[in-house]
Write an enzyme that holds these catalytic residues in place. Structure first.
Site, PDB file in Angstrom:
ATOM      1  N   HIS A 129      54.069  59.593 -10.705  1.00 22.46           N
ATOM      2  CA  HIS A 129      53.479  59.472  -9.366  1.00 22.46           C
ATOM      3  C   HIS A 129      54.057  60.576  -8.488  1.00 22.46           C
ATOM      4  O   HIS A 129      55.262  60.812  -8.493  1.00 22.46           O
ATOM      5  CB  HIS A 129      53.862  58.103  -8.789  1.00 22.46           C
ATOM      6  CG  HIS A 129      53.099  57.714  -7.560  1.00 22.46           C
ATOM      7  ND1 HIS A 129      52.976  56.405  -7.148  1.00 22.46           N
ATOM      8  CD2 HIS A 129      52.419  58.442  -6.636  1.00 22.46           C
ATOM      9  CE1 HIS A 129      52.262  56.334  -6.038  1.00 22.46           C
ATOM     10  NE2 HIS A 129      51.915  57.563  -5.712  1.00 22.46           N
ATOM     11  N   HIS A 130      53.196  61.276  -7.730  1.00 19.25           N
ATOM     12  CA  HIS A 130      53.687  62.195  -6.691  1.00 19.25           C
ATOM     13  C   HIS A 130      54.226  61.334  -5.545  1.00 19.25           C
ATOM     14  O   HIS A 130      53.469  60.920  -4.657  1.00 19.25           O
ATOM     15  CB  HIS A 130      52.549  63.082  -6.169  1.00 19.25           C
ATOM     16  CG  HIS A 130      52.135  64.162  -7.112  1.00 19.25           C
ATOM     17  ND1 HIS A 130      53.028  65.035  -7.704  1.00 19.25           N
ATOM     18  CD2 HIS A 130      50.909  64.538  -7.558  1.00 19.25           C
ATOM     19  CE1 HIS A 130      52.369  65.894  -8.466  1.00 19.25           C
ATOM     20  NE2 HIS A 130      51.087  65.604  -8.404  1.00 19.25           N
ATOM     21  N   LEU A 131      55.518  61.065  -5.531  1.00 21.15           N
ATOM     22  CA  LEU A 131      56.084  60.142  -4.551  1.00 21.15           C
ATOM     23  C   LEU A 131      57.547  60.487  -4.295  1.00 21.15           C
ATOM     24  O   LEU A 131      58.293  60.795  -5.221  1.00 21.15           O
ATOM     25  CB  LEU A 131      55.984  58.705  -5.077  1.00 21.15           C
ATOM     26  CG  LEU A 131      56.430  57.589  -4.128  1.00 21.15           C
ATOM     27  CD1 LEU A 131      55.454  57.466  -2.956  1.00 21.15           C
ATOM     28  CD2 LEU A 131      56.511  56.262  -4.879  1.00 21.15           C
TER      29      LEU A 131
END
Length: 325
Positions: A129-131
């Site tokens: 996840h881009h997080l």
């Protein structure tokens, strides 16, 4: 008249005395608070260059949950394809982000929901996840095994700049958009920098470090505090953070530290087969132009905090490689 003079003088003296008392004590209190806060931060950061225990205290055998909070334009699509390929032989799931897609920063109630969501996924898995970093232990949850991969900050920024405009070679699977005029779309990175456009300066280019700093508000703005917190989190919470310039070494480290997940991944990367190879090569950014020497010099100054973090991560990665022989 004389009788009124003394009460008036007394009143003036009383007011001045109160003003002095108030300014002294408020100033003293604020100075005390600032000093105390500084001392707390220094206590937290004092171990930042201590290489004893370069990996966090996480048991891969117990958790079997890996979280790859991938940084944009740092080889993540290649990593995902390799994970999907190796998962078939090592019997784990690769799970793509489905909640809060497009959000890097979560509000507190969203963090609670996100942690609960991860807690209910069936292990073993790698979730990507881009997080920005989420501290699971803050919510009394078992911390997953964090891994990540970063890239030379300027190279990443240039790639991101052209990707937003032209995308990559995946053809019909377009996932990029550019909102602007044709002139803005066709403006080179050099022109963006030399014209001092907002896209190429200030907080817009402070991108890698916040992924490791976390969900605090101060993590979103360029500062020494955000930089230091990111370093602390790398030491305390990440099993390994590699660099794309040493990609095969990163795969080797993953094989050694997480054999249940990544055994055989280097062989797949070296001989990917036609199908996997086409998926990897098509993720390269189109129409990318390298920056001039003048622009490189300008941007390395603007990216000073990002380079500080990148060099810290690279040094730590080298230390881990050394300890693993």
């Amino acid at each position: 008249m004389q009788k009124m003079k003394f009460p008036l003088l007394f009143l003036v003296a009383f007011i001045l005395g109160m003003v002095y008392f108030w300014s002294f004590h408020v100033g003293f209190d604020s100075r005390l608070i600032r000093r105390a806060a500084t001392e707390v931060r220094e206590r937290d950061f004092v171990q930042i260059n201590d290489w004893h225990g370069t990996a966090p205290n996480i048991s891969a055998t117990e958790t079997k949950r890996v979280f790859y909070n991938r940084v944009g334009k740092c080889g993540s699509r290649t990593m995902i394809q390799l994970m999907l390929a190796v998962s078939k032989q090592n019997n784990f799931k690769v799970i793509e982000s489905t909640r809060y897609r497009g959000l890097l920063h979560l509000r507190l109630h969203e963090q609670v929901e996100f942690v609960d969501f991860i807690d209910h996924l069936k292990a073993p898995f790698v979730y990507h996840h881009h997080l920005h970093f989420v501290q699971f232990q803050r919510f009394s949850s078992v911390q997953p095994i964090y891994i990540n991969l970063i890239r030379d900050p300027l190279a990443r920024l240039v790639s991101s700049y052209y990707f937003r405009r032209f995308g990559d070679y995946r053809g019909d699977r377009r996932t990029w958009t550019f909102k602007g005029t044709d002139a803005e779309k066709n403006m080179t990175f050099d022109e963006c920098v030399l014209r001092n456009k907002s896209e190429c300066r200030d907080a817009r280019i402070f991108y890698i470090t916040p992924f490791f700093c976390g969900q605090e508000t101060y993590c979103q703005r360029p500062s020494e505090l955000a930089l230091k917190q990111a370093k602390i989190n790398v030491i305390k919470n990440y099993l390994v953070v590699g660099v794309t310039e040493e990609f095969q070494d990163f795969l080797l480290v993953l094989e050694k530290l997480l054999p249940g997940f990544f055994t055989g991944v280097r062989n797949i990367y070296k001989a990917p087969g036609d199908s996997l190879n086409s998926k990897i090569v098509t993720t390269k950014t189109m129409n990318k132009k390298g920056p001039s020497e003048e622009v490189q010099e300008i941007m390395k100054k603007r990216l000073a905090l990002e380079y500080d973090f990148y060099n810290f991560v690279k040094d730590r990665f080298h230390r881990i490689k050394y300890e693993l022989n």
